[in-house]
Design an enzyme around this catalytic site. Structure first.
Site, PDB file in Angstrom:
ATOM      1  N   GLY A  55      21.434  51.659  66.886  1.00  0.00           N
ATOM      2  CA  GLY A  55      22.121  51.475  68.158  1.00  0.00           C
ATOM      3  C   GLY A  55      21.165  51.377  69.322  1.00  0.00           C
ATOM      4  N   ALA A  56      20.081  50.622  69.157  1.00  0.00           N
ATOM      5  CA  ALA A  56      19.015  50.609  70.156  1.00  0.00           C
ATOM      6  C   ALA A  56      19.123  49.461  71.147  1.00  0.00           C
ATOM      7  CB  ALA A  56      17.658  50.548  69.453  1.00  0.00           C
ATOM      8  N   ASN A  57      20.257  48.785  71.207  1.00  0.00           N
ATOM      9  CA  ASN A  57      20.377  47.654  72.123  1.00  0.00           C
ATOM     10  C   ASN A  57      20.948  48.042  73.489  1.00  0.00           C
ATOM     11  OD1 ASN A  57      22.924  48.106  70.823  1.00  0.00           O
ATOM     12  ND2 ASN A  57      23.640  46.175  71.666  1.00  0.00           N
ATOM     13  N   THR A  58      21.339  49.315  73.644  1.00  0.00           N
ATOM     14  CA  THR A  58      21.917  49.745  74.917  1.00  0.00           C
ATOM     15  C   THR A  58      21.785  51.261  75.073  1.00  0.00           C
ATOM     16  OG1 THR A  58      23.905  49.599  76.315  1.00  0.00           O
ATOM     17  CG2 THR A  58      24.242  50.113  73.999  1.00  0.00           C
ATOM     18  N   ILE A  60      21.093  55.167  75.601  1.00  0.00           N
ATOM     19  CA  ILE A  60      20.021  56.078  75.202  1.00  0.00           C
ATOM     20  C   ILE A  60      19.100  55.442  74.168  1.00  0.00           C
ATOM     21  CG2 ILE A  60      19.520  58.276  74.052  1.00  0.00           C
ATOM     22  CD1 ILE A  60      22.106  59.364  75.220  1.00  0.00           C
ATOM     23  N   GLY A  61      19.695  54.724  73.222  1.00  0.00           N
ATOM     24  CA  GLY A  61      18.903  54.100  72.173  1.00  0.00           C
ATOM     25  C   GLY A  61      17.906  53.092  72.715  1.00  0.00           C
ATOM     26  N   SER A 184      25.970  65.837  70.244  1.00  0.00           N
ATOM     27  CA  SER A 184      26.593  66.013  71.555  1.00  0.00           C
ATOM     28  C   SER A 184      27.073  67.446  71.666  1.00  0.00           C
ATOM     29  CB  SER A 184      27.775  65.050  71.693  1.00  0.00           C
ATOM     30  OG  SER A 184      28.660  65.463  72.700  1.00  0.00           O
ATOM     31  N   TYR A 209      36.142  62.714  67.426  1.00  0.00           N
ATOM     32  CA  TYR A 209      34.771  62.643  67.925  1.00  0.00           C
ATOM     33  C   TYR A 209      34.066  63.988  67.750  1.00  0.00           C
ATOM     34  CZ  TYR A 209      30.831  62.016  71.112  1.00  0.00           C
ATOM     35  OH  TYR A 209      29.572  61.958  71.654  1.00  0.00           O
TER      36      TYR A 209
END
Length: 227
Positions: A55-58, A60-61, A184, A209
């Protein structure tokens, strides 16, 4: 001072109001600082290291990928949306001057995609020093993964659980290595519903969640115990 009808009138602020405003502003600043979390002041270099970030496209990632790229590592952005991931990778390469930032397809809501990604990393990468399990989904409707699991539990926990275990041998061979699971504070309100793991009897977006984030924490503790 205020001029009105040719008269000059002096306005004096109420001390209690001034104090209230100052305290209010200070409170907002402190709350924002608290929510921002800690600040990494390490100057450590990661030259020669390989890092996978899901998930590195937006969010924190992406910022994590940017920081690690600045430290000289080979960074693999493991993302579902390749278009967004390629744009993020290009931005990070330009910003950091690190051309060794690449993109690989990974959909954590599909265990088949997880297996394909892990097989590609195991076959194509000589080492894996850091795995950052960052990707996640939050408070979605009652969706299910490709494999029939509740979407948040399946994506946030099961996908990363399988990915980590499939890459564990590569990580161990690259020791000293690290696995970072992003959870979280919502884990504190979580409960693992073993008798209804997909929450089919009583689904709630926040409930689901919190369960997934608690599962992240429990997995991290068990992984550390067994390392």
């Amino acid at each position: 001072m205020a001029a009105a009808g040719g008269m000059v009138e002096t306005l004096q602020a109420n001390p209690a109001v001034v104090i209230g405003v100052v305290l209010g502003v200070a409170g907002v600043v402190l709350l924002r600082k608290f929510c921002d979390g800690g600040v990494c002041r390490s100057t450590a270099r990661l030259d020669g290291k390989t890092v996978v970030i899901t998930g590195a496209n937006t969010g924190i990632g992406k910022e994590t990928a940017r920081d690690i790229a600045k430290r000289g590592a080979r960074v693999i952005l493991a993302c579902r949306d390749l278009t967004k991931a390629e744009a993020a990778a290009a931005e990070i390469r330009q910003d950091t001057g690190n051309g060794n930032v690449v993109v690989e397809k990974l959909n954590l809501a599909s265990l088949n995609s997880v297996r394909e990604f892990a097989a590609k990393i195991n076959a194509g990468e000589s080492r894996l020093d850091i795995l950052i399990n960052n990707a996640g989904i939050m408070t979605c409707p009652q969706w299910k993964t490709e494999d029939g699991f509740e979407m948040q539990f399946g994506t946030n926990h099961l996908g990363h659980f399988l990915l980590t275990n499939l890459l564990l041998d590569k990580l161990k061979k690259s020791a000293p290595s690290r696995v970072v699971n992003v959870s979280s504070s919502a884990h504190a309100g979580g409960h693992i519903h073993f008798d209804d793991i997909n929450l089919e009897k009583s689904y709630g977006p926040i409930k689901a969640y919190c369960q997934s984030k608690l599962a992240n924490v429990l997995f991290t503790k068990e992984l550390d115990r067994k390392r």
